[in-house]
Design a protein around this motif. Structure first.
Motif, short mmCIF file in Angstrom:
data_model
loop_
_atom_site.label_atom_id
_atom_site.label_comp_id
_atom_site.label_asym_id
_atom_site.label_seq_id
_atom_site.Cartn_x
_atom_site.Cartn_y
_atom_site.Cartn_z
N UNK A 120 -13.79 9.14 -3.24
CA UNK A 120 -12.51 9.71 -2.90
C UNK A 120 -11.93 10.52 -3.91
N UNK A 121 -11.49 9.67 -5.10
CA UNK A 121 -10.50 10.19 -6.02
C UNK A 121 -11.53 11.38 -6.77
N UNK A 122 -12.85 10.93 -7.13
CA UNK A 122 -13.65 11.92 -7.74
C UNK A 122 -13.85 13.14 -7.04
N UNK A 123 -13.79 13.21 -5.70
CA UNK A 123 -13.74 14.25 -4.80
C UNK A 123 -12.52 15.16 -5.05
N UNK A 124 -11.32 14.37 -4.91
CA UNK A 124 -10.13 15.08 -4.95
C UNK A 124 -10.07 15.83 -6.40
N UNK A 125 -10.47 15.12 -7.59
CA UNK A 125 -10.59 15.93 -8.82
C UNK A 125 -11.37 16.97 -8.71
N UNK A 126 -12.48 17.07 -7.83
CA UNK A 126 -13.49 18.12 -8.14
C UNK A 126 -13.08 19.23 -7.14
N UNK A 127 -12.23 19.07 -6.33
CA UNK A 127 -11.62 19.84 -5.20
C UNK A 127 -12.51 20.04 -3.98
N UNK A 128 -13.21 18.95 -3.79
CA UNK A 128 -14.22 18.82 -2.46
C UNK A 128 -13.75 17.80 -1.73
N UNK A 129 -13.97 17.89 -0.36
CA UNK A 129 -13.50 17.04 0.46
C UNK A 129 -14.15 15.45 0.51
N UNK A 130 -13.66 14.32 0.65
CA UNK A 130 -14.36 12.98 0.54
C UNK A 130 -15.15 12.72 1.89
N UNK A 131 -16.30 11.94 1.67
CA UNK A 131 -16.96 11.83 2.69
C UNK A 131 -16.34 10.71 3.80
N UNK A 132 -16.95 10.76 5.07
CA UNK A 132 -16.39 10.26 6.29
C UNK A 132 -16.24 8.58 5.75
N UNK A 133 -17.10 7.87 4.80
CA UNK A 133 -16.77 6.45 4.45
C UNK A 133 -15.40 6.49 3.52
N UNK A 134 -15.15 7.30 2.64
CA UNK A 134 -14.10 7.01 1.53
C UNK A 134 -12.80 7.38 2.54
N UNK A 182 0.84 -1.16 -0.07
CA UNK A 182 -0.10 0.18 0.11
C UNK A 182 0.79 1.10 -0.17
N UNK A 183 1.61 1.39 -0.98
CA UNK A 183 2.29 2.68 -0.99
C UNK A 183 1.99 3.76 -1.30
N UNK A 184 0.71 3.76 -2.14
CA UNK A 184 0.02 5.09 -2.47
C UNK A 184 -1.07 5.53 -1.38
N UNK A 185 -1.12 4.84 -0.34
CA UNK A 185 -2.31 5.20 0.69
C UNK A 185 -1.97 6.69 1.18
N UNK A 186 -2.91 7.58 0.90
CA UNK A 186 -3.08 8.91 1.38
C UNK A 186 -2.98 9.72 0.31
N UNK A 187 -2.36 9.20 -0.90
CA UNK A 187 -2.15 10.09 -2.03
C UNK A 187 -3.36 10.56 -2.80
N UNK A 188 -3.39 11.77 -3.27
CA UNK A 188 -4.63 12.40 -3.95
C UNK A 188 -4.28 11.61 -5.34
N UNK A 189 -5.29 12.16 -6.35
CA UNK A 189 -5.53 11.55 -7.48
C UNK A 189 -4.07 11.95 -8.19
N UNK A 190 -3.76 13.04 -8.38
CA UNK A 190 -2.60 13.68 -8.97
C UNK A 190 -1.20 13.22 -8.37
#
Length: 292
Positions: free
Chosen positions: A263-277, A180-188
């Motif tokens: 979560x990835x979609x939220x990152x791309x849109x500039x909005x915070x992810x939900x608690x679930x993500x 899991x090296x990419x844990x915590x990284x945003x889409x970019x």
């Protein structure tokens, strides 16, 4: 299940045959056969608690197992972890924190520090430094030579993840298992991390990649294995895996993957992810307390 094998011209670096791990009456891994070739990125995916980290623990000698583990045709399943490291295999850890008070270069130097009484005496009398060029080579492979003198808190999260990979690569590493090296990284950051993984593989290093970031895994991996309840339920190319009904039912259609996608979609849109993500960045079932 697709017969997943390395290409004919690739050197076989890692091979497991019937690798199994049991904890009392619980089977964590059951008869797992996996191969990784030189220059390949091979993905190992599955739900939380599927046994992915247990498999890495077994391959690297941190979990007792039965079956065979071979690196470049040499059986190492009875060797200690540090002896397995000497044959050119290394791993990262989910909780792979860097030493905050050391520079990037020093973090890598620590990773190749020899252990034992002789090494201790040498260190006390003469000090110890890695062989010339060893650390520099690893930093060059991951593209971090320009931050060698910086401390971890001066780096981006993506750069910190790459330092962790470089720490595994330092020395004569030919095979690296990334947990899991990419844990915590945003889409970019994930896209940039994937580019660096391809660069590492292009040097001939074999990579086994565990991650829940399906965009990353499906984009960079040459082949995939899917674990569920400790067994390989499917293997094949990314396209074959996406179309496999058993994989969709067991994993790709699960809430954790859908949450990652959200979560990835939220990152791309500039909005915070939900608690679930926000709960999916770390595979809680695949840490030291993994559901076996």
């Amino acid at each position: 299940m697709t017969d997943t094998t390395i290409s004919a011209d690739a050197e076989l670096l890692l091979q497991t045959r019937g690798l199994s791990v049991h904890y009392g009456g619980v089977t964590a891994n059951a008869d797992i056969d996996i191969t990784v070739g030189a220059g390949e990125i091979v993905g190992l995916i599955g739900p939380n608690g599927a046994g992915k980290t247990t498999f890495v623990d077994a391959v690297t000698g941190f979990a007792k197992s039965s079956g065979e583990v071979l690196v470049s045709g040499q059986r190492i399943d009875r060797a200690s972890p540090h002896r397995r490291r000497r044959v050119g295999m290394a791993r990262t850890w989910q909780a792979g924190e860097l030493f905050a008070d050391l520079t990037v270069e020093q973090n890598l130097a620590v990773a190749v520090q020899r252990v034992g009484l002789r090494a201790l005496v040498t260190d006390v009398l003469n000090g110890s430094r890695p062989a010339a060029g060893v650390v520099e080579k690893a930093l060059d492979v991951v593209g971090l030579t320009d931050v060698a003198d910086r401390r971890p808190d001066e780096l981006t999260l993506g750069q910190q993840k790459l330092v962790g990979v470089a720490r595994a690569l330092v020395g004569d590493t030919r095979l690296v298992l990334l947990d899991e090296p990419a844990a915590g990284l945003d889409t970019h950051e994930s896209l940039a991390f994937g580019d660096e993984l391809r660069r590492i593989a292009a040097t001939g290093v074999g990579i086994l990649l565990i991650d829940h970031d399906m965009s990353l895994v499906l984009d960079v991996c040459d082949r995939l294995y899917v674990l569920d309840f400790g067994r390989v339920i499917a293997s094949g190319t990314p396209t074959e895996i996406q179309d496999d009904p058993a994989v969709v039912a067991a994993y790709l259609g699960s809430a954790e993957v859908e949450a990652d996608t959200h979560a990835e979609s939220a990152n791309e849109a500039g909005t915070p992810p939900t608690t679930e993500s926000s709960t999916t960045g770390t595979d809680a079932g695949d840490t030291g307390g993994e559901s076996r």
